[in-house]
Design a protein around this motif. Sequence first.
Motif, short mmCIF file in Angstrom:
data_model
loop_
_atom_site.label_atom_id
_atom_site.label_comp_id
_atom_site.label_asym_id
_atom_site.label_seq_id
_atom_site.Cartn_x
_atom_site.Cartn_y
_atom_site.Cartn_z
N ASP A 140 -28.38 6.62 64.70
CA ASP A 140 -27.50 5.78 63.90
C ASP A 140 -27.43 6.37 62.50
O ASP A 140 -27.77 7.52 62.28
CB ASP A 140 -27.98 4.32 63.90
N GLU A 141 -27.02 5.58 61.56
CA GLU A 141 -26.80 6.11 60.21
C GLU A 141 -28.10 6.49 59.51
O GLU A 141 -28.09 7.26 58.57
CB GLU A 141 -26.04 5.08 59.38
N SER A 142 -29.21 5.96 59.95
CA SER A 142 -30.46 6.18 59.22
C SER A 142 -31.43 7.10 59.92
O SER A 142 -32.16 7.83 59.29
CB SER A 142 -31.16 4.84 58.95
N ALA A 143 -31.48 7.07 61.24
CA ALA A 143 -32.49 7.85 61.95
C ALA A 143 -32.04 8.13 63.37
O ALA A 143 -31.10 7.53 63.88
CB ALA A 143 -33.83 7.10 61.96
N MET A 144 -32.76 9.07 63.99
CA MET A 144 -32.51 9.41 65.37
C MET A 144 -33.76 9.11 66.18
O MET A 144 -34.87 9.16 65.67
CB MET A 144 -32.17 10.89 65.52
N THR A 145 -33.56 8.81 67.45
CA THR A 145 -34.68 8.60 68.37
C THR A 145 -34.39 9.35 69.65
O THR A 145 -33.23 9.61 70.01
CB THR A 145 -34.89 7.11 68.70
#
Length: 852
Positions: A645-650
Amino acid sequence: MCNWTILLSVVVVIAAIQIVKATKSEFNYETGKRVQDLLSQYTETPTHILRFLAQYREKNAFPHYLQPPDRDKFFKLGDSLLTANPRLFLFFGLENGAFAGVGHSPRFADYREPGESGYRLDDEELMGVMQKHLDSCVDYAGNKIACVLKPGENYIECIDDDCTSLQKCPDEESQRECWDLPTKEERSFCESKVRWCTSYITKTLPANEEEEPTRGYIPYTIYCIDSTGIPTQTPGENSESGPDGLGNCYHEDGITPVNRNIAGDFAYCGGNGVVCNSTFTGGFSSSNYDPRYRPWYIDTKQKQKPNWSVPYEFYNSPEMGITYSHPIYTTDEEGREVFAGVLASDFSLNGIASFLTQNYERSDTIIAIVEEAEPNFIIASSTGSTGVKRVLIDDISQPCPDDFELDQSGLVCEFVRIPIADMNDSKMEEVISTTYLNQKEHNFPQSELISVRVHRSDFDGVYASQTIPFTTTEIGISWRIMIIVPVPVQKEDTIMPGDITFSILLVITSVGFGICTLLLVLFMKNRREKEIIASDWRFTGTFLSGCVLLNLASLVMMGPNTDTLCLTRMWVIHFCFVFALTPLFVKTYRLYKLLGVGYVIPRRQTISNARTALMAVPFMVLELVILLIFTFVDPNKMKGVMEYDESAMTHRVICSHDTWAFFIVQVIYQGGLVLLGCFLAYKTVNMQKEYRDNRQLILTMYNVALVGSIVLVISNAIEVFQSTMRLIVSTGVLWVTSSSCCVFVLPKLAQIRCRKANAVGESRSSQINQPKSNVNYSHRRDVHGGSARLSHFDAEFDEKERPGRPALTVSMGSRKPPMDCIDEGDSIPSDHCDNSSCHERRASLEPMLSAS
């Protein structure tokens, strides 16, 4: 309705436990573009500088066309240009062997007088000119030594006496035959592209040849420079501070101050017998070097156009680098464009790595630049790795010892480049190597991120990567920029011991298994009762066993998402479902074939249990074939999925097929079985209730269809973690199996209990109100191939057998038998009778049956 509301509520609550966000972000693609822009600026800088120097020379800004008297002017100009670009090293080499260069990291200058090395010391005439060069070398500590070639060192040998003969340069345009072009304009244009080069050869001084004469060389000298770029040895003027913290110039030992004043008619002084003593002022190191046999010079002379070299080992420097080269020309008296030399700029691979590190030192992002050409050597990375090792020449598997040990042992070292596939000396090198190979396997997709898991004994991590090309066809760069980002691993897709989902799944499975097993045991315990016999207990019992297995199959949903477990889940769950459903399907189909729709009954048909069981085989075999095909074509396997998303990846590790084919095939096949089962149950709805389970079957099929639809909607309309999806599936299995087992077993058990209770009550009443009679049942059972065929019967009372008790003889006749005449599930009436007459007949017999 209330039960379905409860089920739907449970499913919705489980689905709401964890919903995966799917908002896409362009973070990685923006990073790649930024790196591409930075690298473009970095590589464009030397092209602009060298183009400026070439134009500066063409406009006679260098009065001697960069010949030795222009040395100091070039040093000053180069030093000024490097103020804004300290990572570069600017230099030039000429066809007469002259060389000059200036650098800022650290600040220094180097210079070589024009002329040919390899002159023989026994040539007295030649030594009259070359003696000044022979006496201008110093050692590590500044002691004067002779400039003598060692075995294995190179030198230039002229084809003619002074290396002035010209021939067409080896590039394609110069080698083109212009005379055969049809027009004068074309011939003129073709000739204007021809370049002319001097001819010479590179030779190597042979080793261990006693007859080989001693040869000298013209030294390449490195200088201390002042703040303007001019060589100096005046104390305090050196722009690089020495070991004493002052700006003094020292030899390589770091102790001996430089103080060199060699007088002679050097080219630097202007030649023609002009004598000066400042040629080697500030020169602290001497060695054998000639630009004309260096790879960057040879390649540019061959191509006759600006170009980037492949990475190579820098001369007199413990590192690898690349060089951008720009050819320069002079016009001779005949108007020919003559190749005069090369302007160049060095990039150290360490310098490029430092450039990347400085831009990403506060980021977890790893940037790596890799050559496009096989074997894919690395150019540089933001981790500092350059894929270069210093090894022993005699054994490249052994690392080079430190400088002190190297001096003591007499060993010789060299730099070798390591292909990216073989980089594994550190954690970060293995991350870069593994990621690149994974990208290569996927053919370097630019529009998607590729995830990879790097597992070492001391490290286990997941990374997302993207590659973008960096190509400049004009000057020969073909690299790939690889952006690697560490990604946290999402654990919500697995059901592991210790997780709340593990406990929930265990409870769901245990409840379903317990209910189905209990009902199976009760059903089999009462299989001799006529209510169960009439409903084909063998196939109903198989269905109940399938429900037990289907609940146990939920246990394979536990554990990590590995290739083995993913494939096991595909096989176990789907096969157990078909195994449980098939007995109901063939049981209903047999009733349908024997009794039609309940209004027109075909006469004397036989379908044995064995034949009915064989009907189930094709359905299970077809499921096995489907599973076997997809095991090899498109198996359910472990797959890494990036969610960002706009803040982090998983990073999610899931079980998935590559295509939708398996899903579509199973929906068509298993859904078709359910719908066909519903159709058959509906067609037998008017059959006598003693011989049918159509209501139970319809409810079961509706259960399967509705729960399956709910699961399909949730799995495709809402993005949930696989652990949540498995809880939903196991809940659906619990509901379908336990409710189906209940509707098949509990009514039968209730009927048995009711019948036995009524029988006991009627028996007691008959003993009080009626005399005892002896009822004799006899019936004819025509057995054929393990199946039973019943005709209509007559009942007769035989008073002769037991005086005082009536006897009932049941024989096959023309009317339908009561329920009491039915044998163990094999006996199916094959004639038609009016329902009302059958009930009246049975009612007339009931008192005597009870009396018996």
